[in-house]
Scaffold this active site. Structure first.
Site, PDB file in Angstrom:
ATOM      1  N   ASP A  27      36.282  19.747 143.495  1.00 58.07           N
ATOM      2  CA  ASP A  27      37.090  19.872 142.281  1.00 58.07           C
ATOM      3  C   ASP A  27      36.271  20.496 141.162  1.00 58.07           C
ATOM      4  O   ASP A  27      36.511  20.228 139.979  1.00 58.07           O
ATOM      5  CB  ASP A  27      37.610  18.489 141.866  1.00 58.07           C
ATOM      6  N   LYS A  36      35.930  26.869 140.725  1.00 57.50           N
ATOM      7  CA  LYS A  36      36.721  27.311 141.884  1.00 57.50           C
ATOM      8  C   LYS A  36      36.018  28.394 142.696  1.00 57.50           C
ATOM      9  O   LYS A  36      36.220  28.484 143.894  1.00 57.50           O
ATOM     10  CB  LYS A  36      38.109  27.782 141.414  1.00 57.50           C
ATOM     11  N   ASP A  79      40.869  20.435 145.585  1.00 61.09           N
ATOM     12  CA  ASP A  79      41.883  20.488 144.542  1.00 61.09           C
ATOM     13  C   ASP A  79      42.085  21.939 144.093  1.00 61.09           C
ATOM     14  O   ASP A  79      41.213  22.790 144.271  1.00 61.09           O
ATOM     15  CB  ASP A  79      41.446  19.640 143.332  1.00 61.09           C
ATOM     16  N   ASN A  80      43.244  22.232 143.528  1.00 59.28           N
ATOM     17  CA  ASN A  80      43.522  23.508 142.846  1.00 59.28           C
ATOM     18  C   ASN A  80      43.531  24.736 143.731  1.00 59.28           C
ATOM     19  O   ASN A  80      43.183  25.833 143.277  1.00 59.28           O
ATOM     20  CB  ASN A  80      42.507  23.743 141.709  1.00 59.28           C
ATOM     21  N   GLU A  90      48.236  19.166 137.595  1.00 62.15           N
ATOM     22  CA  GLU A  90      48.282  17.873 136.908  1.00 62.15           C
ATOM     23  C   GLU A  90      49.090  17.928 135.608  1.00 62.15           C
ATOM     24  O   GLU A  90      48.941  18.832 134.803  1.00 62.15           O
ATOM     25  CB  GLU A  90      46.849  17.374 136.599  1.00 62.15           C
TER      26      GLU A  90
END
Ligand code: 77K
Ligand code: MG
Length: 214
Positions: A141, A144, A169-170, A199
């Site tokens: 997380d 990126k 995540d993401n 989120e």
């Protein structure tokens, strides 16, 4: 100087949470992000998926990349078996200082080892500094553009074993296209996408779970 968003989030936790109660800390952060200021915690929708994967894996060795304010650290640590600790890496010292206080407020400081520094520098030190052989569960997380180089680093450092679970995540927003392409096309991983939303928003996002096949 003006406070930072993480510092304002900490104040909200101390005001609205109950000391020693991880669930109340999670709720206080979600409330702050929904009603005061958006912040890049994994959030409640993706957080529930994180909870289910952690519960399913029931890991003995855990690594989190990107502590931020400690929201997902608290979510993971509250589910770990007694005696199990998680290592979490955070690059930003101001965020790390806030995370330490949020983790402590939740009463989970004995289950967490927070290390300040860059993942690229720290991953090769895991064996020697923390006596880790391999990780059962890794939550990505952080930056990126570091997901792909860091998963390759895990392989090179022999930190994965048959069955190691990586949860990212993401993968849609902000997005990690090179990482997704790698784990979805590599014969060494079995990957599964969990659709959700960024989120506290209606924007599409999701988690990618990848199991190392050895
Ligand atoms: C400073 N820093 C400490 N950790 C990190 C790494 N995390 C992210 O960058 C991150 C960013 C976003 C996001 C930001 C703006 C936007 F418009 C949409 C999404 C969401 C997330 O869930 C993230 O994890 C950065
Ligand atoms: Mg994130």
């Amino acid at each position: 100087t003006r406070s930072t968003r993480p510092q304002r989030m900490l104040k909200a936790v101390q005001k609205n949470g109950t000391k020693g109660n991880p669930e109340s800390v999670i709720s206080a952060i979600d409330y702050f992000c929904k009603h005061s200021e958006w912040a890049m915690n994994v959030g409640d929708e993706k957080g529930s998926i994180l909870d289910s994967v952690v519960t399913e894996v029931n890991p003995s060795t855990v690594l989190e990349l990107g502590t931020y304010c400690g929201y997902s650290t608290v979510r993971i640590a509250r589910l770990l078996s007694p005696g199990t600790k998680l290592i979490t890496l955070e690059f930003n010292p101001v965020n790390a200082a806030v995370a330490r206080q949020i983790i402590a407020y939740a009463g989970l400081q004995d289950k967490v080892i927070l290390v300040e520094g860059s993942s690229g520098d720290l991953i090769p030190q895991m064996k020697e500094r923390f006596g880790i052989m391999t990780f059962d569960f890794i939550f990505l997380d952080h930056w990126k553009d570091r997901y792909l180089p860091d998963i390759k680093l895990f392989e090179e450092c022999g930190l994965l074993r048959k069955g190691s679970v990586l949860l990212a995540d993401n993968v849609i927003c902000p997005g990690t296209p090179e990482y997704l392409e790698y784990v979805r096309n590599s014969p060494r991983y079995e990957s599964k996408y969990y659709p959700a939303h960024l989120e506290y928003t209606k924007v599409e996002d999701g988690l990618e779970k990848s199991v190392f096949l050895g």
